[in-house]
Design a protein around this motif. Structure first.
Motif, PDB file in Angstrom:
ATOM      1  N   THR A 199      85.422  25.631  81.289  1.00  0.00           N
ATOM      2  CA  THR A 199      86.433  26.301  82.102  1.00  0.00           C
ATOM      3  C   THR A 199      86.669  25.540  83.401  1.00  0.00           C
ATOM      4  OG1 THR A 199      85.889  28.457  81.160  1.00  0.00           O
ATOM      5  CG2 THR A 199      87.006  28.460  83.293  1.00  0.00           C
ATOM      6  N   ASP A 200      85.587  25.134  84.057  1.00  0.00           N
ATOM      7  CA  ASP A 200      85.703  24.383  85.311  1.00  0.00           C
ATOM      8  C   ASP A 200      86.441  23.063  85.104  1.00  0.00           C
ATOM      9  OD1 ASP A 200      84.266  26.434  86.498  1.00  0.00           O
ATOM     10  OD2 ASP A 200      82.377  25.312  86.586  1.00  0.00           O
TER      11      ASP A 200
ATOM     12  N   LEU B 173      74.733  28.613  76.272  1.00  0.00           N
ATOM     13  CA  LEU B 173      76.119  28.799  75.831  1.00  0.00           C
ATOM     14  C   LEU B 173      77.016  29.198  77.000  1.00  0.00           C
ATOM     15  CD1 LEU B 173      78.309  28.995  73.667  1.00  0.00           C
ATOM     16  CD2 LEU B 173      77.477  31.313  73.161  1.00  0.00           C
ATOM     17  N   VAL B 174      76.553  30.123  77.816  1.00  0.00           N
ATOM     18  CA  VAL B 174      77.334  30.565  78.980  1.00  0.00           C
ATOM     19  C   VAL B 174      77.563  29.398  79.931  1.00  0.00           C
ATOM     20  CG1 VAL B 174      77.289  32.024  81.040  1.00  0.00           C
ATOM     21  CG2 VAL B 174      76.647  32.981  78.826  1.00  0.00           C
ATOM     22  N   LYS B 175      76.522  28.599  80.173  1.00  0.00           N
ATOM     23  CA  LYS B 175      76.656  27.453  81.080  1.00  0.00           C
ATOM     24  C   LYS B 175      77.669  26.448  80.558  1.00  0.00           C
ATOM     25  CE  LYS B 175      72.031  27.619  83.101  1.00  0.00           C
ATOM     26  NZ  LYS B 175      70.718  26.938  83.172  1.00  0.00           N
TER      27      LYS B 175
ATOM     28  N   GLN C 178      89.942  21.702  86.695  1.00  0.00           N
ATOM     29  CA  GLN C 178      90.039  20.415  87.389  1.00  0.00           C
ATOM     30  C   GLN C 178      91.146  19.553  86.791  1.00  0.00           C
ATOM     31  OE1 GLN C 178      86.260  18.370  87.566  1.00  0.00           O
ATOM     32  NE2 GLN C 178      85.215  20.178  88.349  1.00  0.00           N
ATOM     33  N   LEU C 179      91.270  19.571  85.454  1.00  0.00           N
ATOM     34  CA  LEU C 179      92.325  18.811  84.789  1.00  0.00           C
ATOM     35  C   LEU C 179      93.703  19.339  85.187  1.00  0.00           C
ATOM     36  CD1 LEU C 179      93.324  16.687  82.804  1.00  0.00           C
ATOM     37  CD2 LEU C 179      93.006  18.370  80.967  1.00  0.00           C
ATOM     38  N   ALA C 180      93.862  20.653  85.215  1.00  0.00           N
ATOM     39  CA  ALA C 180      95.142  21.244  85.612  1.00  0.00           C
ATOM     40  C   ALA C 180      95.483  20.858  87.048  1.00  0.00           C
ATOM     41  CB  ALA C 180      95.098  22.768  85.459  1.00  0.00           C
TER      42      ALA C 180
END
Length: 102
Positions: free
Chosen positions: A35-36, A27-29, A40-42
């Motif tokens: 989030t990553d 789940l954390v991964k 990257q999209l932003a």
């Protein structure tokens, strides 16, 4: 009443905990990957905006870019169709009734 083996009980408990630890680690991964990817999209959207501005400064009009299929990123995002909802639904939900909105 049979004798309880402490080592066997500990080993069984560890196996159960290892399984739970594995699922929360996964789940954390996946949350970190999400989030990553959002970051990257932003970054990509900011670069797209800079490239669009550069193109207009180089003499391309917004109308010309639009004819080439290169609308301003903001204009393209505004034109996405809204999702259809039945009356009374305020947010999408899963089959079990849990809201899918974060």
């Amino acid at each position: 009443m049979p004798t309880i083996d402490i080592e066997q009980t500990r080993n069984q408990a560890r196996a159960l905990l290892d399984s739970r630890i594995e699922s929360v680690t996964n789940l954390v991964k996946t949350r970190q990957r999400t989030t990553d990817l959002r970051e990257q999209l932003a970054d990509a959207e900011r670069e797209d905006k800079r490239a669009y501005v550069r193109a207009t400064k180089d003499g391309w009009s917004p109308e010309e870019l639009k004819k080439l299929g290169l609308e301003s990123g903001a204009a393209a995002r505004r034109r996405k169709p809204a999702t259809n909802r039945t009356s009374g639904d305020s947010s999408p939900s899963t089959d079990d009734g849990v809201s899918a909105v974060e």
